[in-house]
Design a protein around this motif. Structure first.
Motif, mmCIF file in Angstrom:
data_model
loop_
_atom_site.group_PDB
_atom_site.id
_atom_site.type_symbol
_atom_site.label_atom_id
_atom_site.label_comp_id
_atom_site.label_asym_id
_atom_site.label_seq_id
_atom_site.Cartn_x
_atom_site.Cartn_y
_atom_site.Cartn_z
ATOM 1 N N GLU A 104 0.958 -1.083 -0.089
ATOM 2 C CA GLU A 104 0.055 0.120 -0.016
ATOM 3 C C GLU A 104 1.069 1.162 0.109
ATOM 4 O OE1 GLU A 104 -3.961 1.597 2.490
ATOM 5 O OE2 GLU A 104 -1.890 1.610 3.517
ATOM 6 N N ARG A 105 0.477 2.096 -0.770
ATOM 7 C CA ARG A 105 1.223 3.432 -0.921
ATOM 8 C C ARG A 105 0.122 4.672 -0.449
ATOM 9 N NH1 ARG A 105 4.285 3.649 -6.842
ATOM 10 N NH2 ARG A 105 5.427 5.257 -5.684
ATOM 11 N N ARG A 106 0.486 5.204 0.619
ATOM 12 C CA ARG A 106 -0.502 6.383 1.109
ATOM 13 C C ARG A 106 0.200 7.681 0.952
ATOM 14 N NH1 ARG A 106 -2.085 5.851 6.957
ATOM 15 N NH2 ARG A 106 -0.214 4.426 7.118
ATOM 16 N N ARG A 107 -0.263 8.527 -0.288
ATOM 17 C CA ARG A 107 0.390 9.774 -0.572
ATOM 18 C C ARG A 107 -0.407 10.776 -0.173
ATOM 19 N NH1 ARG A 107 1.709 9.209 -6.651
ATOM 20 N NH2 ARG A 107 3.371 7.870 -5.714
ATOM 21 N N LEU A 108 0.427 11.747 0.432
ATOM 22 C CA LEU A 108 -0.319 13.036 0.563
ATOM 23 C C LEU A 108 0.755 14.311 -0.043
ATOM 24 C CD1 LEU A 108 -1.892 14.924 2.515
ATOM 25 C CD2 LEU A 108 -0.312 14.727 4.113
ATOM 26 N N VAL A 109 0.011 15.110 -0.508
ATOM 27 C CA VAL A 109 0.802 16.069 -1.386
ATOM 28 C C VAL A 109 0.380 17.736 -0.893
ATOM 29 C CG1 VAL A 109 0.571 17.606 -3.397
ATOM 30 C CG2 VAL A 109 0.683 14.988 -3.488
ATOM 31 N N GLY A 110 1.538 18.285 -0.419
ATOM 32 C CA GLY A 110 1.120 19.787 0.011
ATOM 33 C C GLY A 110 2.387 20.582 -0.804
ATOM 34 N N ASP A 111 3.146 21.151 0.221
ATOM 35 C CA ASP A 111 4.321 21.636 -0.310
ATOM 36 C C ASP A 111 5.289 20.872 -0.390
ATOM 37 O OD1 ASP A 111 3.227 24.416 -0.556
ATOM 38 O OD2 ASP A 111 3.896 25.171 1.253
ATOM 39 N N VAL A 207 8.599 8.171 3.429
ATOM 40 C CA VAL A 207 9.337 8.744 2.336
ATOM 41 C C VAL A 207 8.805 10.204 2.227
ATOM 42 C CG1 VAL A 207 10.307 8.764 0.169
ATOM 43 C CG2 VAL A 207 9.779 6.662 1.433
ATOM 44 N N PHE A 208 9.690 11.228 2.381
ATOM 45 C CA PHE A 208 9.486 12.587 2.197
ATOM 46 C C PHE A 208 10.212 13.431 0.856
ATOM 47 C CE2 PHE A 208 8.777 11.470 6.446
ATOM 48 C CZ PHE A 208 7.553 11.819 6.975
ATOM 49 N N ALA A 209 9.665 13.742 -0.009
ATOM 50 C CA ALA A 209 10.277 14.703 -1.163
ATOM 51 C C ALA A 209 10.001 16.027 -0.618
ATOM 52 C CB ALA A 209 9.805 14.207 -2.202
ATOM 53 N N GLN A 210 11.100 16.852 -0.355
ATOM 54 C CA GLN A 210 10.947 18.090 0.020
ATOM 55 C C GLN A 210 11.505 19.112 -0.911
ATOM 56 O OE1 GLN A 210 12.780 16.914 4.077
ATOM 57 N NE2 GLN A 210 12.026 18.958 4.393
ATOM 58 N N PRO A 220 8.759 19.460 5.793
ATOM 59 C CA PRO A 220 8.095 18.172 5.243
ATOM 60 C C PRO A 220 6.548 18.428 5.811
ATOM 61 C CG PRO A 220 9.450 17.792 7.258
ATOM 62 C CD PRO A 220 9.796 19.228 6.917
ATOM 63 N N ILE A 221 5.738 17.876 5.103
ATOM 64 C CA ILE A 221 4.436 17.778 5.277
ATOM 65 C C ILE A 221 3.904 16.470 6.168
ATOM 66 C CG2 ILE A 221 3.577 19.055 3.444
ATOM 67 C CD1 ILE A 221 2.795 16.565 1.931
ATOM 68 N N THR A 222 3.259 16.648 7.214
ATOM 69 C CA THR A 222 2.404 15.446 7.869
ATOM 70 C C THR A 222 1.345 15.488 8.107
ATOM 71 O OG1 THR A 222 2.912 16.765 9.900
ATOM 72 C CG2 THR A 222 4.601 15.371 9.322
ATOM 73 N N PRO A 229 -2.462 19.836 4.708
ATOM 74 C CA PRO A 229 -3.736 20.058 3.752
ATOM 75 C C PRO A 229 -4.853 19.443 4.250
ATOM 76 C CG PRO A 229 -1.613 19.294 2.639
ATOM 77 C CD PRO A 229 -1.488 19.071 4.077
ATOM 78 N N THR A 230 -4.864 18.490 5.112
ATOM 79 C CA THR A 230 -6.063 17.937 5.840
ATOM 80 C C THR A 230 -6.729 19.068 6.568
ATOM 81 O OG1 THR A 230 -5.175 15.612 5.629
ATOM 82 C CG2 THR A 230 -7.238 16.102 7.018
ATOM 83 N N ASN A 231 -5.688 19.763 7.425
ATOM 84 C CA ASN A 231 -6.380 20.500 8.721
ATOM 85 C C ASN A 231 -6.793 21.962 7.835
ATOM 86 O OD1 ASN A 231 -6.157 18.885 10.855
ATOM 87 N ND2 ASN A 231 -4.093 19.569 11.269
ATOM 88 N N ARG A 232 -6.019 22.223 6.741
ATOM 89 C CA ARG A 232 -6.484 23.811 6.300
ATOM 90 C C ARG A 232 -7.599 23.531 5.465
ATOM 91 N NH1 ARG A 232 -0.713 24.198 4.630
ATOM 92 N NH2 ARG A 232 -1.053 23.043 2.405
ATOM 93 N N ILE A 233 -8.063 22.339 4.748
ATOM 94 C CA ILE A 233 -9.399 22.044 3.896
ATOM 95 C C ILE A 233 -10.430 22.123 5.158
ATOM 96 C CG2 ILE A 233 -9.571 19.755 3.771
ATOM 97 C CD1 ILE A 233 -10.593 20.296 0.996
#
Length: 706
Positions: A104-111, A207-210, A220-222, A229-233
């Motif tokens: 499973e890959r759980r991906r989150l995109v922000g900055d 894994v983090f891509a900054q 890094p986004i968490t 992003p979750t809390n902002r929306i």
């Protein structure tokens, strides 16, 4: 929207390449960052995939291999625009039908990008495996990616302190840092884990891509960070109006609208300005003039702060000088801004002004924000920008002094067409011949008319009757001249434009419907125009075609010559309901709205930028346009304009009045707007059919329900 130029290298114009690698496409977006991958979660080299930050591709490869082999897809889910779950398995060995390794890959995109990799061993024995993440970046400008112009990579890779560092050699302050947990072996081409997983057990790594900007890594986004992003929306949803309907289909569309507009908000401003709205994903995650203004107008019932933020951002870049390279002129509102690599596509700088309609739309939106309760200080702050915009209309927009606003690009580096239909072949006559510039578009004259009327209303309220009288007189004179010059009795429709010789460009198009929206249409013409718009040549069954099917340039698979654009149809609906007293107007408005929402249901509740204009009698489903953006701002906001128009919702906070003329289609059932903010007031509106109730309206307000 933004796809035309005689030189496809300029402004990213020209046909975009398809992003689909054959495994489907997953686009995640948050603010100005977006990520395009296949349905395995892989960003594959040699495609238009990538993660894009500040208009550059900072990830051009992000491929996960298990024992050096690609994985096999089981499922992919994305319940928010900025995160996704990819469920995969190890490809079964030859001769075996099943696999015992689940990934499973759980991906989150922000900055940036954060990904949790989880591997389950479902077998009865321990398993040894290698997991490899191939990583690369080319830092190419997003428009070059969009058009398939990859070019050589300017990236340099190095390993430092356990991190993979990718650096843009053309712009050394730009780069990407990749680091991970679970002790991978880090090499210049990626990360590799050698693991043993016990029977019925699991293994996990993060894994983090900054991205690196100006030599600094973004944080890094968490998932749990306050600014995630979750809390902002979640915070935005707590303040936005809640729109619901008893129709399950309409409720699904409105929920998707809220989610997508929330993901397209950009709030990385450095002052106290509210967030503003980007144009759309994947290629237009930045501020645009026309797109952001129209989206903000449509979104007023959901969040009026978006409109104020958009106006304030656009005012910052309003033209102050004359520069033919960027088409900047004093008072002109820009077309787009970019933050990409050095040598990016915007001619002469990072801001390009080649649009003819954003400037009057700016004035229209400011007056509308004033009516919806924008703070007086914000309105007064923006009034000089509005007046500079009106001065641009008179001094620069009218190229030959005939009273109409025209466009002609200043150099061969700019957009050939500068209205919303800006592909090179969009402005043509009934035989399909291209119009010669300078070109005066019909709907632009309507925007100018509405801008003058709107600014006159503010002048009245601020005790400036001289300005109000002058602008109203100019508006009425324009309305008369427009009717005389643009009305085409042969077609029973307003021409799309006047060409360089002031001849009517006589194609039958949806532009005339936008003239209804602004109110420039003469009452005596409305009936005949509505009859033309409602005929089978214009009505696809899923929305209004951009060009009638009996016109010479008609092609239902084109970008602007026969396709259906949801925002365009929604504006047509708003225009028809403005003229609801004209026979046939309300019936056609309801029919077009129903068709558009039926299309939305076929697209999973999310309206795309555009779709093909085939008749519903030919295909019982809307046919997608291959490179359409989704989510795309004004398409996402279109359902809000449908609801607002059906409610006949017209607040005037300075006068403490609320006007409603509900004409809710029967199949919508009951429509409710909960916690609608109108300046200091917060109200709830419940409407069904031709009736409406308003709760919590302050006692000193006047309510008019017609």
């Amino acid at each position: 929207m933004r796809m035309s130029s005689s030189d496809p290298k300029i402004l990213g114009m020209g046909s975009p390449v398809a992003v689909d690698s054959g495994l489907g496409t997953v686009t995640l977006v948050e603010g100005s960052t977006f990520c395009v991958s296949d349905s395995l979660g892989d960003i594959r080299p040699g495609t238009a995939h990538g993660m894009f930050f500040r208009d550059a591709r900072v990830l051009s490869r992000w491929e996960l291999l298990l024992d050096d082999q690609p994985l096999e897809q089981l499922a992919v889910r994305s319940h928010e625009p900025f995160k996704a779950r990819f469920v995969l398995r190890k490809t079964p060995q030859a001769g075996l039908a099943d696999s015992t390794v689940l990934v499973e890959r759980r991906r989150l995109v922000g900055d940036g990008l954060a990904e949790v990799l989880t591997v389950w061993n479902l077998g009865q024995e321990d398993t040894a495996l290698s997991l490899t993440l191939r990583v690369a970046a080319d830092f190419i400008d997003l428009f070059a990616v969009k058009e398939g112009r990859w070019g050589p990579s300017a990236s340099e890779a190095a390993v430092a302190a356990g991190d993979l560092l990718l650096t843009d050699q053309d712009e050394p302050g730009r780069g990407l840092a990749v680091h991970a947990t679970a002790h991978p072996v880090v090499q210049v081409d990626g990360l590799r884990w050698q693991v043993v997983i016990g029977a019925r057990s699991q293994w996990q790594a993060q894994v983090f891509a900054q991205p690196i900007h100006d030599h600094r890594r973004v944080p890094p986004i968490t998932r749990d960070a306050e600014d995630s992003p979750t809390n902002r929306i979640r915070a935005w949803r707590a303040t936005a109006t809640r729109l619901t309907a008893t129709s399950p289909m309409l409720s699904q569309v409105l929920q998707r609208t809220e989610t997508d507009l929330g993901s397209l908000r950009i709030d990385d401003v450095t002052d106290d300005s509210p967030a503003y709205v980007a144009a759309g994903a994947p290629w237009f995650m930045t501020l645009f003039g026309r797109d952001s203004l129209l989206t903000s107008w449509m979104a007023l019932p959901l969040d009026s702060d978006l409109a104020v933020g958009t106006l304030r951002e656009l005012a910052k870049t309003q033209g102050t000088k004359t520069d033919p390279r960027t088409e900047e002129q004093p008072g002109r509102i820009m077309h787009e801004t970019r933050r990409g690599p050095v040598g990016g596509p915007t001619p002469g700088g990072n801001v390009y002004y080649g649009t003819v309609d954003a400037t009057p739309l700016f004035v229209m939106l400011l007056a509308e924000c004033w009516k919806w309760g924008a703070e007086q200080t914000h309105v007064e702050e923006l009034l000089p920008a509005a007046d500079a915009a009106l001065a641009w209309i008179d001094e620069y927009g009218d190229l030959d002094g005939d009273g109409f606003v025209e466009y002609r690009r200043k150099t061969d580096r700019g957009l050939a067409n500068q209205g919303w239909k800006d592909s090179y072949d969009a402005i043509n006559d009934a035989d399909g011949n291209l119009a010669a510039p300078a070109i005066a578009l019909a709907e632009v004259q309507g925007y100018v008319y509405a801008a003058r009327v709107a600014r006159a209303e503010i002048a009245d309220a601020l005790g400036d009757p001289e300005t109000a009288v002058r602008l109203r007189q100019a508006a009425e004179e324009l309305k008369e001249r427009f009717d005389a010059a643009f009305w085409d009795p042969k077609n029973g429709c307003y021409a799309i434009a006047l060409d360089d010789r002031k001849h009517r460009v006589d194609a039958v198009t949806s532009n005339a419907a936008q003239c209804l929206w602004t109110g420039i249409v003469q009452e005596r013409r409305a009936g005949q125009l509505i009859e033309q718009l409602g005929g089978p040549a214009m009505d696809s069954g899923f929305g209004l075609r951009t060009l009638a099917e009996h016109m010479g340039a008609y092609n239902p698979m084109s970008y602007h010559n026969g396709s259906v654009w949801p925002h365009d149809t929604a504006i047509a609906v708003a225009g028809l309901l403005r003229y609801r007293h004209v026979p046939g107007a309300q019936a056609l408005a309801h029919h077009l709205a129903t068709g558009l929402l039926d299309a939305a249901a076929e697209f999973g509740g999310r309206l795309p930028e555009l779709f093909c204009g085939f008749s519903r009698n030919r295909f019982r489903f809307p046919v997608p346009y291959p490179t359409s953006c989704a989510p795309q701002a004004w398409a996402s906001a279109a359902p809000l304009l449908l609801v607002r128009s059906a409610l006949g919702l017209h607040p005037n906070v300075p006068q403490r009045t609320l006007n409603l003329t509900p004409r809710i289609p029967a199949d919508w059932g009951t429509v409710e707007l909960t916690d609608l903010r109108l300046g200091p007031a917060t109200v709830t509106i419940v409407a069904e059919g031709n009736t409406a109730r308003v709760h919590s309206l302050p006692h000193d307000w006047q309510l008019h329900i017609h």
